[in-house]
Scaffold this motif. Structure first.
Motif, PDB file in Angstrom:
ATOM      1  N   UNK A 133      56.447 -24.029 146.808  1.00  0.00           N
ATOM      2  CA  UNK A 133      55.693 -24.854 147.347  1.00  0.00           C
ATOM      3  C   UNK A 133      54.436 -24.098 147.509  1.00  0.00           C
ATOM      4  N   UNK A 134      54.674 -22.933 148.056  1.00  0.00           N
ATOM      5  CA  UNK A 134      53.086 -22.111 148.336  1.00  0.00           C
ATOM      6  C   UNK A 134      52.610 -22.031 146.878  1.00  0.00           C
ATOM      7  N   UNK A 135      53.302 -21.605 145.933  1.00  0.00           N
ATOM      8  CA  UNK A 135      52.647 -21.419 144.703  1.00  0.00           C
ATOM      9  C   UNK A 135      51.936 -22.903 144.142  1.00  0.00           C
ATOM     10  N   UNK A 136      52.763 -23.994 144.249  1.00  0.00           N
ATOM     11  CA  UNK A 136      52.175 -25.287 143.828  1.00  0.00           C
ATOM     12  C   UNK A 136      51.042 -25.752 144.455  1.00  0.00           C
ATOM     13  N   UNK A 137      51.070 -25.622 145.828  1.00  0.00           N
ATOM     14  CA  UNK A 137      49.819 -25.811 146.713  1.00  0.00           C
ATOM     15  C   UNK A 137      48.664 -25.208 146.130  1.00  0.00           C
ATOM     16  N   UNK A 164      71.534 -14.116 140.065  1.00  0.00           N
ATOM     17  CA  UNK A 164      72.285 -12.872 139.654  1.00  0.00           C
ATOM     18  C   UNK A 164      73.148 -12.405 140.639  1.00  0.00           C
ATOM     19  N   UNK A 165      73.022 -12.430 141.943  1.00  0.00           N
ATOM     20  CA  UNK A 165      73.785 -11.785 143.186  1.00  0.00           C
ATOM     21  C   UNK A 165      74.914 -12.958 143.523  1.00  0.00           C
ATOM     22  N   UNK A 166      74.756 -14.126 142.940  1.00  0.00           N
ATOM     23  CA  UNK A 166      75.936 -14.919 143.069  1.00  0.00           C
ATOM     24  C   UNK A 166      75.739 -16.100 144.178  1.00  0.00           C
ATOM     25  N   UNK A 167      74.566 -16.214 144.637  1.00  0.00           N
ATOM     26  CA  UNK A 167      74.664 -17.090 145.957  1.00  0.00           C
ATOM     27  C   UNK A 167      73.692 -18.412 145.435  1.00  0.00           C
ATOM     28  N   UNK A 168      73.401 -18.492 144.321  1.00  0.00           N
ATOM     29  CA  UNK A 168      72.898 -20.053 143.763  1.00  0.00           C
ATOM     30  C   UNK A 168      73.067 -20.175 142.294  1.00  0.00           C
ATOM     31  N   UNK A 169      72.819 -21.292 142.121  1.00  0.00           N
ATOM     32  CA  UNK A 169      73.150 -21.828 140.665  1.00  0.00           C
ATOM     33  C   UNK A 169      71.755 -21.842 139.990  1.00  0.00           C
ATOM     34  N   UNK A 170      71.665 -21.955 138.641  1.00  0.00           N
ATOM     35  CA  UNK A 170      70.137 -22.449 138.083  1.00  0.00           C
ATOM     36  C   UNK A 170      69.612 -23.698 138.660  1.00  0.00           C
ATOM     37  N   UNK A 171      70.420 -24.887 138.419  1.00  0.00           N
ATOM     38  CA  UNK A 171      70.083 -26.061 138.901  1.00  0.00           C
ATOM     39  C   UNK A 171      69.366 -26.025 140.420  1.00  0.00           C
ATOM     40  N   UNK A 172      70.101 -25.154 141.299  1.00  0.00           N
ATOM     41  CA  UNK A 172      69.305 -25.107 142.625  1.00  0.00           C
ATOM     42  C   UNK A 172      67.949 -24.631 142.710  1.00  0.00           C
ATOM     43  N   UNK A 173      67.581 -23.622 141.751  1.00  0.00           N
ATOM     44  CA  UNK A 173      66.190 -23.286 141.794  1.00  0.00           C
ATOM     45  C   UNK A 173      65.368 -24.311 140.939  1.00  0.00           C
ATOM     46  N   UNK A 174      65.967 -25.021 139.760  1.00  0.00           N
ATOM     47  CA  UNK A 174      65.293 -25.811 139.180  1.00  0.00           C
ATOM     48  C   UNK A 174      64.773 -27.051 140.104  1.00  0.00           C
ATOM     49  N   UNK A 175      65.941 -27.342 140.979  1.00  0.00           N
ATOM     50  CA  UNK A 175      65.619 -28.656 141.968  1.00  0.00           C
ATOM     51  C   UNK A 175      64.622 -28.110 143.169  1.00  0.00           C
ATOM     52  N   UNK A 176      64.614 -26.698 143.309  1.00  0.00           N
ATOM     53  CA  UNK A 176      63.744 -26.357 144.018  1.00  0.00           C
ATOM     54  C   UNK A 176      62.163 -26.526 143.654  1.00  0.00           C
ATOM     55  N   UNK A 177      62.033 -26.092 142.405  1.00  0.00           N
ATOM     56  CA  UNK A 177      60.832 -26.278 141.611  1.00  0.00           C
ATOM     57  C   UNK A 177      60.250 -27.471 141.493  1.00  0.00           C
ATOM     58  N   UNK A 178      61.184 -28.342 141.389  1.00  0.00           N
ATOM     59  CA  UNK A 178      60.857 -29.793 141.250  1.00  0.00           C
ATOM     60  C   UNK A 178      60.469 -30.351 142.642  1.00  0.00           C
ATOM     61  N   UNK A 179      61.187 -30.004 143.619  1.00  0.00           N
ATOM     62  CA  UNK A 179      60.933 -30.617 145.092  1.00  0.00           C
ATOM     63  C   UNK A 179      59.405 -30.067 145.600  1.00  0.00           C
ATOM     64  N   UNK A 180      59.376 -28.914 145.024  1.00  0.00           N
ATOM     65  CA  UNK A 180      57.973 -28.186 145.653  1.00  0.00           C
ATOM     66  C   UNK A 180      56.660 -28.985 144.825  1.00  0.00           C
TER      67      UNK A 180
END
Length: 199
Positions: A133-137, A164-180
């Motif tokens: 969201x910082x980046x998108x703004x 990589x460290x096992x606390x998130x899925x790829x879709x979690x990050x894609x969802x974050x990007x779309x939300x932002x």
């Protein structure tokens, strides 16, 4: 064949198709996660780098944003745009998490986890939402697109690290990007409308 019967069959078929698509998406999400997730044979230096990238880029992104605000303190629109975009994105992510609980990989014994984390909802990632969201703004500001791109790259590094460290899925990050991006676009539209009304 009655109309109600045909309607029920149509609804059932739609429900089955929806469940099937969701299952395929979830399976693909899990497979990509397992391909990116570290394991016992992963190099120690790569694990150390990932642990650093899982948190440090957030501090760097905040410092970049603060530097921009200080440099452009006479242009209050920058501060307002950043605050509104991040607030809207984080609020949306919070609501999504409250409405839909998606268990983290370690909760369902998927892959390996290399950092401690509470078993909170994983989708969308708060870390990702904040940085994207910082980046998108900033990417919506012609004079600060380079800074926005730098923060976006930091966000992508954090996204990789936390998968990589096992606390998130790829879709979690894609969802974050779309939300932002949605939050940034909404704020940008509001600024444009305000400018048109003022003119």
């Amino acid at each position: 064949m009655s109309r109600s019967y045909r309607k029920n069959r149509t609804q059932a078929a739609f429900h089955i198709k929806h469940l099937s698509e969701r299952t395929v998406m979830q399976s693909l999400n899990h497979e990509i996660f397992l391909a990116l997730n570290a394991d016992e044979s992963s190099p120690l230096f790569l694990l150390a780098t990932a642990r650093l990238l899982a948190e440090l880029p957030i501090a760097l992104a905040v410092l970049v944003a603060l530097y921009i605000l200080v440099r452009r303190k006479s242009e209050k629109a920058y501060a307002l745009r950043l605050v509104l975009t991040v607030t809207l994105a984080m609020a949306a992510a919070y609501v999504i998490r409250k409405l839909h609980y998606n268990p983290r990989p370690f909760v369902i014994d998927l892959g390996r986890t290399f950092i401690e984390h509470a078993p909170t909802a994983s989708f969308p990632s708060f870390h990702g939402t904040f940085m994207f969201s910082l980046a998108a703004a900033l990417l919506f500001c012609p004079k600060e697109r380079a800074s926005g791109m730098a923060i976006l790259l930091l966000g992508l590094a954090t996204a990789w690290a936390r998968i990589y460290l096992g606390v998130h899925y790829p879709l979690d990050m894609l969802g974050a990007l779309i939300t932002a991006c949605a939050a940034a676009a909404a704020v940008h539209c509001c600024f444009r409308l305000r400018k048109q009304w003022a003119g």
